[in-house]
Design an enzyme around this catalytic site. Structure first.
Site, PDB file in Angstrom:
ATOM      1  N   LYS A 163      35.426 -33.850 -27.743  1.00 20.20           N
ATOM      2  CA  LYS A 163      35.301 -34.897 -28.775  1.00 20.20           C
ATOM      3  C   LYS A 163      36.532 -35.798 -28.849  1.00 20.20           C
ATOM      4  O   LYS A 163      36.426 -36.982 -29.149  1.00 20.20           O
ATOM      5  CB  LYS A 163      35.028 -34.266 -30.142  1.00 20.20           C
ATOM      6  CG  LYS A 163      33.614 -33.724 -30.259  1.00 20.20           C
ATOM      7  CD  LYS A 163      33.296 -33.237 -31.654  1.00 20.20           C
ATOM      8  CE  LYS A 163      31.889 -32.689 -31.695  1.00 20.20           C
ATOM      9  NZ  LYS A 163      31.462 -32.236 -32.993  1.00 20.20           N
ATOM     10  N   THR A 198      47.514 -20.818 -37.509  1.00 26.12           N
ATOM     11  CA  THR A 198      48.777 -21.424 -37.087  1.00 26.12           C
ATOM     12  C   THR A 198      49.165 -22.451 -38.145  1.00 26.12           C
ATOM     13  O   THR A 198      48.610 -23.551 -38.195  1.00 26.12           O
ATOM     14  CB  THR A 198      48.590 -22.130 -35.712  1.00 26.12           C
ATOM     15  OG1 THR A 198      47.812 -21.276 -34.882  1.00 26.12           O
ATOM     16  CG2 THR A 198      49.896 -22.448 -35.057  1.00 26.12           C
ATOM     17  N   THR A 238      30.153 -32.701 -27.430  1.00 27.16           N
ATOM     18  CA  THR A 238      30.496 -31.537 -28.247  1.00 27.16           C
ATOM     19  C   THR A 238      31.753 -30.876 -27.692  1.00 27.16           C
ATOM     20  O   THR A 238      32.422 -31.443 -26.815  1.00 27.16           O
ATOM     21  CB  THR A 238      29.267 -30.597 -28.415  1.00 27.16           C
ATOM     22  OG1 THR A 238      29.603 -29.595 -29.352  1.00 27.16           O
ATOM     23  CG2 THR A 238      28.809 -29.966 -27.116  1.00 27.16           C
ATOM     24  N   ALA A 294      42.351 -25.979 -38.868  1.00 27.97           N
ATOM     25  CA  ALA A 294      43.112 -27.233 -38.820  1.00 27.97           C
ATOM     26  C   ALA A 294      42.886 -27.971 -37.505  1.00 27.97           C
ATOM     27  O   ALA A 294      43.768 -28.648 -37.002  1.00 27.97           O
ATOM     28  CB  ALA A 294      44.595 -26.940 -39.021  1.00 27.97           C
TER      29      ALA A 294
HETATM   30  P1  ATR Z   1      37.567 -28.080 -33.322  1.00 26.61           P
HETATM   31  O1  ATR Z   1      37.957 -29.389 -32.721  1.00 26.61           O
HETATM   32  O2  ATR Z   1      36.102 -27.753 -33.112  1.00 26.61           O
HETATM   33  O3  ATR Z   1      37.989 -27.952 -34.753  1.00 26.61           O
HETATM   34  P2  ATR Z   1      39.850 -26.597 -32.390  1.00 26.61           P
HETATM   35  O4  ATR Z   1      40.700 -27.815 -32.484  1.00 26.61           O
HETATM   36  O5  ATR Z   1      39.979 -25.705 -31.204  1.00 26.61           O
HETATM   37  O6  ATR Z   1      38.307 -26.958 -32.458  1.00 26.61           O
HETATM   38  O7  ATR Z   1      40.099 -25.738 -33.753  1.00 26.61           O
HETATM   39  C1  ATR Z   1      39.598 -24.472 -33.945  1.00 26.61           C
HETATM   40  C2  ATR Z   1      40.072 -23.904 -35.291  1.00 26.61           C
HETATM   41  O8  ATR Z   1      39.599 -22.546 -35.380  1.00 26.61           O
HETATM   42  C3  ATR Z   1      41.579 -23.843 -35.422  1.00 26.61           C
HETATM   43  O9  ATR Z   1      41.924 -24.026 -36.783  1.00 26.61           O
HETATM   44  C4  ATR Z   1      41.904 -22.421 -34.975  1.00 26.61           C
HETATM   45  O10 ATR Z   1      43.101 -21.900 -35.478  1.00 26.61           O
HETATM   46  P3  ATR Z   1      44.507 -22.171 -34.697  1.00 26.61           P
HETATM   47  O11 ATR Z   1      44.923 -23.561 -35.064  1.00 26.61           O
HETATM   48  O12 ATR Z   1      45.414 -21.134 -35.238  1.00 26.61           O
HETATM   49  O13 ATR Z   1      44.203 -22.014 -33.247  1.00 26.61           O
HETATM   50  C5  ATR Z   1      40.718 -21.681 -35.590  1.00 26.61           C
HETATM   51  N1  ATR Z   1      40.470 -20.404 -34.925  1.00 26.61           N
HETATM   52  C6  ATR Z   1      39.914 -20.211 -33.717  1.00 26.61           C
HETATM   53  N2  ATR Z   1      39.847 -18.884 -33.426  1.00 26.61           N
HETATM   54  C7  ATR Z   1      40.396 -18.247 -34.492  1.00 26.61           C
HETATM   55  C8  ATR Z   1      40.633 -16.881 -34.823  1.00 26.61           C
HETATM   56  N3  ATR Z   1      40.290 -15.900 -33.982  1.00 26.61           N
HETATM   57  N4  ATR Z   1      41.195 -16.580 -36.019  1.00 26.61           N
HETATM   58  C9  ATR Z   1      41.529 -17.571 -36.898  1.00 26.61           C
HETATM   59  N5  ATR Z   1      41.345 -18.879 -36.637  1.00 26.61           N
HETATM   60  C10 ATR Z   1      40.787 -19.209 -35.465  1.00 26.61           C
END
Ligand code: ATR
Length: 286
Positions: free
Chosen positions: A65, A157, A61, A132
């Site tokens: 991953k 982003t 997890t 994303a």
């Molecule tokens: P995973 O592999 O589980 O998808 P990740 O690659 O860390 O984990 O992606 C997390 C997602 O949550 C991303 O889209 C992130 O946005 P950013 O690309 O801008 O970082 C989003 N995310 C996490 N915290 C956030 C927040 N406080 N507000 C908006 N988006 C958030």
């Protein structure tokens, strides 16, 4: 006794041991499943322990991953396409163990989605994806298998969303379908869509609020009966789902996806397809 693990960091929240040990008992298998907090530099050691026969297999997890991939000998098609491994099992080849990295999240999502989402009308209808990261990539692939090939992506982003979409489908990449959170929401809420999936980590903490203007979705005649789906299963009702219900829309959490991905991992390791029934669903609510 065969030993299985779920690894992550953090790992405390994981309900995988509860579910797998329940199925192990039900099927009279001589095995145990535990959770293990790991640091990145311990991944290789763990994989060697599987090769040496100390551990039979494991689930992966956040945040490993993608990072685990370089220690695999082979990847399944879903793992390779999604660049994410959530299940590791081994096969014996020429007297040696080879590690296979698989992704059962894609199957879990497909099994858990209402049939309403399957076979989008002639491709004219799509999905809205929040986030994303790696989870978004897996969900886009899963929806693609169900016949949905048009995606609008919204991410904090924007560059990351652009990169993801260019990578997934370079030929059909359309910059018009990439949106900036808070800035482009008017435009985005007018998309004809059957489902909106929260693939971000926003909602994992109880106080997390999702910055979406839900009234825009309520007033969007193109998306009547849009399903709000959150990959998060703990807490059971995130702000995203609570507010979807408030505007009268269907809200689904990640619990059934979690159960079905676990069912497939179990099958890879034990060659038994465990039952998914009400008892299993209730087990996770205790
Ligand atoms: P995973 O592999 O589980 O998808 P990740 O690659 O860390 O984990 O992606 C997390 C997602 O949550 C991303 O889209 C992130 O946005 P950013 O690309 O801008 O970082 C989003 N995310 C996490 N915290 C956030 C927040 N406080 N507000 C908006 N988006 C958030």
């Amino acid at each position: 006794m065969k030993k299985f693990l779920v690894i992550g960091n953090p790992i405390e929240h994981s309900l995988s041991p509860k579910l797998h040990n329940y199925w192990i008992r039900k099927n009279n298998i001589d095995a145990i499943y535990e959770k293990k907090l790991l640091e990145e530099n311990e991944l290789e050691i763990l994989c060697n322990e599987v090769r040496e026969g100390k551990i039979e297999g494991f689930n992966v997890t956040v945040p490993f991953k993608e990072k685990i991939i370089k220690y695999m000998d082979t990847l399944s098609e879903d793992a390779s396409n999604s660049k994410a491994v959530n299940t590791v099992y081994k096969v014996s080849k020429n007297g040696e163990y080879k590690l296979i990295g698989d992704n059962t999240d894609i199957y879990g999502f497909k099994k858990s989605v209402p049939t309403l989402v399957h076979a989008a009308e002639g491709g004219s209808c799509g999905a809205i994806i929040l986030g994303a990261g790696g989870a978004s990539r897996a969900i886009i692939i899963a929806l693609g298998h169900l016949g949905i090939n048009t995606f609008a992506i919204i991410n904090r982003t924007k560059n990351r969303a652009t990169k993801l979409m260019q990578e997934i489908d370079p030929e059909n990449y359309d910059p018009e379908l990439i949106y900036n959170w808070c800035k482009d929401e008017d435009r985005m809420s007018m998309i004809k869509s059957k489902i909106i999936v929260n693939c971000t980590s926003l909602g994992l903490k109880k106080d997390d609020k999702i910055p979406l203007d839900f009234l825009k979705y309520k007033n969007n005649t193109l998306s009547k009966n849009i399903i709000f789906y959150d990959l998060i299963y703990n807490p059971a009702e995130t702000d995203f789902l609570k507010r979807a219900k408030e505007i009268g829309q269907e809200a689904i959490n990640g619990k059934m996806m979690f159960i079905y991905q676990a069912q497939q991992s179990f099958k890879r390791w034990h060659n038994v397809l465990p039952d998914v029934n009400q008892e299993v669903v209730d087990l996770l609510d205790d």
